[in-house]
Design an enzyme around this catalytic site. Structure first.
Site, PDB file in Angstrom:
ATOM      1  N   LYS A  74      -5.108  17.417  -2.192  1.00 55.01           N
ATOM      2  CA  LYS A  74      -5.508  16.374  -1.235  1.00 55.01           C
ATOM      3  C   LYS A  74      -4.785  16.590   0.100  1.00 55.01           C
ATOM      4  CE  LYS A  74      -6.689  12.970  -4.781  1.00 55.01           C
ATOM      5  NZ  LYS A  74      -6.322  11.788  -5.562  1.00 55.01           N
ATOM      6  N   GLN A 118      -1.296   7.877  -5.907  1.00 54.65           N
ATOM      7  CA  GLN A 118      -1.889   8.669  -6.990  1.00 54.65           C
ATOM      8  C   GLN A 118      -1.620   8.016  -8.349  1.00 54.65           C
ATOM      9  OE1 GLN A 118      -3.861  11.295  -6.541  1.00 54.65           O
ATOM     10  NE2 GLN A 118      -4.125  11.757  -8.713  1.00 54.65           N
ATOM     11  N   ASP A 141      -9.095   4.897  -1.347  1.00 54.61           N
ATOM     12  CA  ASP A 141      -9.563   5.098  -2.724  1.00 54.61           C
ATOM     13  C   ASP A 141     -10.696   4.133  -3.060  1.00 54.61           C
ATOM     14  OD1 ASP A 141      -8.462   7.110  -4.377  1.00 54.61           O
ATOM     15  OD2 ASP A 141      -6.551   6.049  -4.494  1.00 54.61           O
TER      16      ASP A 141
HETATM   17  N1  GUN Z   1      -5.921   9.696 -10.385  1.00 48.60           N
HETATM   18  C1  GUN Z   1      -7.029  10.315 -10.831  1.00 48.60           C
HETATM   19  N2  GUN Z   1      -8.052  10.176  -9.951  1.00 48.60           N
HETATM   20  C2  GUN Z   1      -7.564   9.448  -8.919  1.00 48.60           C
HETATM   21  C3  GUN Z   1      -8.135   8.981  -7.711  1.00 48.60           C
HETATM   22  O1  GUN Z   1      -9.309   9.195  -7.396  1.00 48.60           O
HETATM   23  N3  GUN Z   1      -7.294   8.272  -6.900  1.00 48.60           N
HETATM   24  C4  GUN Z   1      -6.002   8.008  -7.242  1.00 48.60           C
HETATM   25  N4  GUN Z   1      -5.280   7.293  -6.384  1.00 48.60           N
HETATM   26  N5  GUN Z   1      -5.452   8.433  -8.357  1.00 48.60           N
HETATM   27  C5  GUN Z   1      -6.236   9.145  -9.190  1.00 48.60           C
END
Ligand code: GUN
Length: 307
Positions: A74, A118, A141
């Site tokens: 990311k 995350q 998100d």
């Molecule tokens: N953990 C797994 N997928 C995601 C996501 O799309 N966003 C976040 N913040 N954590 C995750």
């Protein structure tokens, strides 16, 4: 070709890659690259108008191996897309109160347009309380109840990245979702539930399957659009796939070092489906592309400019 695509999902109007097995492979990697190019241009436009790039803060707590990989990609995607990345790597022992204090500080930091915490968080931290602390205007998100509520009310703002990525991929390949019978397997807050809302918004007739579903096979067999978001390798046998269906596999399951597979048993499914996403290279890259897109959209919305 074994499946009659035209009898189920609408035919693709894009120029898809034909698979030797029958299904058209939905190339999320290539499509995400196009989205990311457009987002980078948009980020550049923001920077020239407002004198700073859009900013995304990514918070990682602890050293969950999968989270480390996702967060790294990311952050890399941010820098490639003209988005400033603010990195916060916290020890696993970080308390919920400390994490929420950081979120509040980022809510008030004007260089930061998006905040991503995350998941999963270490045991003892209530992820809901942390997510609820994020300013909905910075919730890239799309997990905050305000953004979920807006999506449920047919007025989406910041949309959960994976479900939004699935919809954009379907649109990109000319798969007309309106009127189709869509089944989502998995009812998580991150994917299954918002996926159902996105499909509903797109005009599909939606079923959500979960651990209480009585006859999963029957539900999958009548799906013209199937989204699998279970997190178990090969959980859906290929022989359950309706001929001609559009199959979106959200699962990313590591079955051996360097070997990732989805939730759907790929080879037999690809022989029956009309369209299918591979793992890797399907939905995964779209998730990151939509995160960047949300970060730039959040920046424009916060600046009061055009989106
Ligand atoms: N953990 C797994 N997928 C995601 C996501 O799309 N966003 C976040 N913040 N954590 C995750």
């Amino acid at each position: 070709m074994s499946g009659d695509r035209s009898s189920t999902a609408a035919r693709s109007t894009a120029t898809p890659k034909a698979a030797s097995s029958g299904a058209i492979i939905l190339d999320g990697k290539a499509f995400a690259a196009q989205v990311r190019q457009a987002v980078a241009l948009h980020a550049g436009e923001f920077a020239s108008r407002f004198g700073r790039p859009p900013g995304l803060a990514v918070i990682k707590v602890g050293e969950d191996p999968a989270s480390c990989v996702y967060v790294k990609s990311k952050r890399k995607a941010c820098s490639e897309g003209g988005i400033a990345s603010f990195e916060h790597d916290l020890p696993a022992a970080t308390t919920e109160a400390q994490l929420i204090t950081l979120v509040y500080a980022l809510n008030h930091d004007d260089r930061v347009d998006g905040i991503l915490v995350q998941l999963p968080l270490p045991n003892g931290t209530d992820a809901n309380r942390v997510m609820d602390a994020i300013d909905p205007a910075k919730d890239v998100d799309g997990f905050h109840p305000v953004n979920t509520g807006l999506l449920a009310q047919k007025r989406p703002k910041l949309r959960p990245c994976t479900p939004y990525g699935v919809i954009r991929l379907a649109e990109g390949y000319g798969i007309a979702l309106r009127g189709l019978r869509a089944t989502v397997v998995g009812a998580s807050n991150i994917v299954g539930r918002p996926m159902a809302l996105e499909l509903l918004l797109a005009g599909a007739t939606v079923t959500v399957c979960h651990t209480g579903t009585r006859d999963l096979r029957a539900e999958v067999e009548r799906a013209e659009v199937l989204v699998a978001a279970v997190g178990k390798a090969g959980f859906i046998p290929g022989e359950w796939i309706r001929p001609g269906a559009a199959v979106f596999d959200v699962g990313i399951n590591r079955i051996a070092p360097g070997k990732l597979v989805g939730d759907v048993e790929y080879e037999p499914a690809a022989r029956r489906a009309g369209w299918i996403t591979p793992v890797p290279g399907g939905v995964g890259p779209m998730t990151i592309a939509m995160l960047l897109s949300n970060a730039v959209a959040a920046a424009f919305m916060r600046a009061g400019g055009k989106n």
